[in-house]
Design a protein around this motif. Structure first.
Motif, PDB file in Angstrom:
ATOM      1  N   VAL A  13      73.716  49.193  47.348  1.00 44.46           N
ATOM      2  CA  VAL A  13      72.918  49.913  46.345  1.00 44.46           C
ATOM      3  C   VAL A  13      73.170  51.400  46.570  1.00 44.46           C
ATOM      4  CG1 VAL A  13      70.569  50.485  45.614  1.00 44.46           C
ATOM      5  CG2 VAL A  13      71.162  48.120  46.161  1.00 44.46           C
ATOM      6  N   TYR A  22      62.818  59.428  43.555  1.00 46.64           N
ATOM      7  CA  TYR A  22      61.790  58.457  43.928  1.00 46.64           C
ATOM      8  C   TYR A  22      61.042  58.910  45.179  1.00 46.64           C
ATOM      9  CZ  TYR A  22      59.204  54.228  44.677  1.00 46.64           C
ATOM     10  OH  TYR A  22      58.163  53.350  44.842  1.00 46.64           O
ATOM     11  N   ARG A  39      48.658  49.540  47.578  1.00 45.50           N
ATOM     12  CA  ARG A  39      49.410  49.077  48.760  1.00 45.50           C
ATOM     13  C   ARG A  39      48.457  48.480  49.808  1.00 45.50           C
ATOM     14  NH1 ARG A  39      54.579  51.051  48.200  1.00 45.50           N
ATOM     15  NH2 ARG A  39      54.813  52.922  46.923  1.00 45.50           N
ATOM     16  N   GLY A  54      63.494  45.791  50.219  1.00 48.76           N
ATOM     17  CA  GLY A  54      63.523  46.965  49.327  1.00 48.76           C
ATOM     18  C   GLY A  54      62.401  47.920  49.690  1.00 48.76           C
ATOM     19  N   GLY A  56      62.242  50.955  50.367  1.00 48.19           N
ATOM     20  CA  GLY A  56      62.262  52.331  49.868  1.00 48.19           C
ATOM     21  C   GLY A  56      62.064  53.328  50.983  1.00 48.19           C
ATOM     22  N   GLU A  75      66.294  47.841  53.574  1.00 46.37           N
ATOM     23  CA  GLU A  75      66.482  48.838  52.512  1.00 46.37           C
ATOM     24  C   GLU A  75      67.973  49.166  52.381  1.00 46.37           C
ATOM     25  OE1 GLU A  75      64.856  50.264  49.969  1.00 46.37           O
ATOM     26  OE2 GLU A  75      66.777  51.233  49.617  1.00 46.37           O
ATOM     27  N   PRO A  76      68.543  48.890  51.190  1.00 46.51           N
ATOM     28  CA  PRO A  76      69.987  49.110  51.045  1.00 46.51           C
ATOM     29  C   PRO A  76      70.388  50.559  50.767  1.00 46.51           C
ATOM     30  CG  PRO A  76      69.091  48.108  49.047  1.00 46.51           C
ATOM     31  CD  PRO A  76      67.968  48.213  50.033  1.00 46.51           C
ATOM     32  N   ALA A 102      68.647  42.247  49.017  1.00 46.54           N
ATOM     33  CA  ALA A 102      67.778  41.085  48.800  1.00 46.54           C
ATOM     34  C   ALA A 102      68.578  39.808  48.560  1.00 46.54           C
ATOM     35  CB  ALA A 102      66.875  41.364  47.596  1.00 46.54           C
ATOM     36  N   GLU A 103      69.758  39.956  47.963  1.00 44.55           N
ATOM     37  CA  GLU A 103      70.545  38.776  47.591  1.00 44.55           C
ATOM     38  C   GLU A 103      71.236  38.124  48.785  1.00 44.55           C
ATOM     39  OE1 GLU A 103      70.606  41.727  46.190  1.00 44.55           O
ATOM     40  OE2 GLU A 103      70.504  41.566  43.997  1.00 44.55           O
ATOM     41  N   SER A 118      57.509  45.132  46.770  1.00 46.15           N
ATOM     42  CA  SER A 118      56.723  45.973  45.856  1.00 46.15           C
ATOM     43  C   SER A 118      57.678  46.841  45.057  1.00 46.15           C
ATOM     44  CB  SER A 118      55.688  46.813  46.617  1.00 46.15           C
ATOM     45  OG  SER A 118      56.265  47.708  47.518  1.00 46.15           O
ATOM     46  N   LEU A 119      57.659  46.637  43.752  1.00 45.42           N
ATOM     47  CA  LEU A 119      58.493  47.388  42.804  1.00 45.42           C
ATOM     48  C   LEU A 119      59.983  47.211  43.116  1.00 45.42           C
ATOM     49  CD1 LEU A 119      56.289  50.636  42.737  1.00 45.42           C
ATOM     50  CD2 LEU A 119      56.208  48.693  41.159  1.00 45.42           C
TER      51      LEU A 119
HETATM   52  C1  LIG Z   1      61.155  51.557  42.973  1.00 39.91           C
HETATM   53  S1  LIG Z   1      61.767  51.464  44.578  1.00 39.91           S
HETATM   54  C2  LIG Z   1      60.396  50.721  45.461  1.00 39.91           C
HETATM   55  C3  LIG Z   1      60.391  51.044  46.904  1.00 39.91           C
HETATM   56  C4  LIG Z   1      59.242  50.479  47.730  1.00 39.91           C
HETATM   57  N1  LIG Z   1      59.263  49.032  47.781  1.00 39.91           N
HETATM   58  C5  LIG Z   1      57.903  50.954  47.250  1.00 39.91           C
HETATM   59  O1  LIG Z   1      57.010  50.135  47.052  1.00 39.91           O
HETATM   60  O2  LIG Z   1      57.730  52.167  47.116  1.00 39.91           O
HETATM   61  C6  LIG Z   1      62.928  50.120  44.448  1.00 39.91           C
HETATM   62  C7  LIG Z   1      63.587  49.807  45.772  1.00 39.91           C
HETATM   63  O3  LIG Z   1      64.374  48.630  45.663  1.00 39.91           O
HETATM   64  C8  LIG Z   1      65.566  48.850  46.384  1.00 39.91           C
HETATM   65  N2  LIG Z   1      66.588  47.913  45.906  1.00 39.91           N
HETATM   66  C9  LIG Z   1      67.355  48.005  44.799  1.00 39.91           C
HETATM   67  N3  LIG Z   1      68.211  46.980  44.727  1.00 39.91           N
HETATM   68  C10 LIG Z   1      67.974  46.222  45.821  1.00 39.91           C
HETATM   69  C11 LIG Z   1      68.557  45.028  46.335  1.00 39.91           C
HETATM   70  N4  LIG Z   1      69.526  44.395  45.693  1.00 39.91           N
HETATM   71  N5  LIG Z   1      68.079  44.548  47.500  1.00 39.91           N
HETATM   72  C12 LIG Z   1      67.071  45.164  48.155  1.00 39.91           C
HETATM   73  N6  LIG Z   1      66.490  46.296  47.717  1.00 39.91           N
HETATM   74  C13 LIG Z   1      66.933  46.808  46.566  1.00 39.91           C
HETATM   75  C14 LIG Z   1      65.876  50.296  46.123  1.00 39.91           C
HETATM   76  O4  LIG Z   1      66.834  50.827  47.012  1.00 39.91           O
HETATM   77  C15 LIG Z   1      64.503  50.922  46.254  1.00 39.91           C
HETATM   78  O5  LIG Z   1      64.196  51.210  47.578  1.00 39.91           O
END
Ligand SMILES: C[S@@+](CC[C@H](N)C(=O)[O-])C[C@H]1O[C@@H](n2cnc3c(N)ncnc32)[C@H](O)[C@@H]1O
Length: 230
Positions: A13, A22, A39, A54, A56, A75-76, A102-103, A118-119
């Protein structure tokens, strides 16, 4: 190939501009839109080993209760991961931040009592694969806590969400999609859905295409076969 022309492996990512935005916006949202309270409620009552996918910039870390023995936070995105490492140092429970997507979670099967997203489901490339991975790494009966935004509102809003998803939104917002259905995706992935609550974020003010949120819990079925989700 000379050292100068050697390719640097790209992160799974890579959204540096989004990550920078962000990191700022999310911190403001903690107090301004009540995200800190969201949260706290999302993570209340968790215990044992937890995987957060993820993560963040690590804004959940401060809200894990003392009953959690360890958090593995995946976190990628490189710059967000760096901030997550800093947040982990301030957390009251042990948090280990690691790269990964995540995959293809870089952890053993059935190693966690709980998982948290979350998100994130809005942004992963392959939702069914990500959920199959979450199911794999949870022990049978383990819980998944989720706070996600997705499809919602009336016909005009859902039309707008879909139109944005096909055009400007994912490239602008780090791969995020507005019209996904996280609850439906969890059901399809074989999770048992527990209670969930639909909310607006922010709770008052104009409704945005990203306002339609859902918070809840789902379980890996207790009698799930060891190789489920693979
Ligand atoms: C909107 S942010 C949310 C971050 C955090 N979870 C929060 O609640 O504030 C989305 C997050 O998903 C991560 N993300 C995007 N694609 C992803 C993937 N394929 N696997 C894991 N994380 C991923 C992004 O890098 C980012 O940190």
């Amino acid at each position: 190939m000379s050292a100068g022309s050697a390719r640097v492996a790209r992160d799974p990512v890579h959204h540096p501009l989004f990550a920078r935005c962000y990191a700022r916006i999310s911190v403001t949202a903690e107090t301004r839109t009540g995200m800190a309270e969201v949260r706290r409620r999302l993570l209340g009552g968790l215990s044992g080993r937890v995987i957060e996918v993820g993560a963040g910039n690590g804004l959940n870390f401060a809200h894990y209760p003392g009953t959690v023995s360890e958090v593995v936070a995946i976190e990628p995105e490189r710059s967000l991961r760096k901030l997550a490492v800093e947040a982990a140092l301030r957390a009251q429970v042990p948090v280990d931040v690691a790269p990964g997507a995540a995959e293809a979670l870089p952890v053993k099967s059935e190693a966690f009592d709980a998982a948290v997203v979350s998100l994130v489901l809005c942004s992963v490339r392959d939702v069914p694969r990500a959920l199959a991975e979450l199911r794999r790494v949870l022990r049978p009966g383990g819980e998944l806590r989720f706070f996600e935004h997705g499809r919602g509102g009336g016909r005009v809003m859902t039309f707008t969400q879909r139109a944005l998803d096909r055009t400007v939104w994912p490239p602008l917002a780090g791969g995020c999609h507005l019209s996904r259905d996280p609850v439906g995706a969890l059901r399809e992935a074989g999770f048992e859905l527990g209670p969930y609550r639909r909310t607006l974020m922010p709770e008052s003010g104009p409704r945005l295409p990203s306002s339609y949120c859902v918070t809840g819990v789902a379980w890996r079925p207790p009698a799930d076969a060891a190789d489920a989700g693979r």
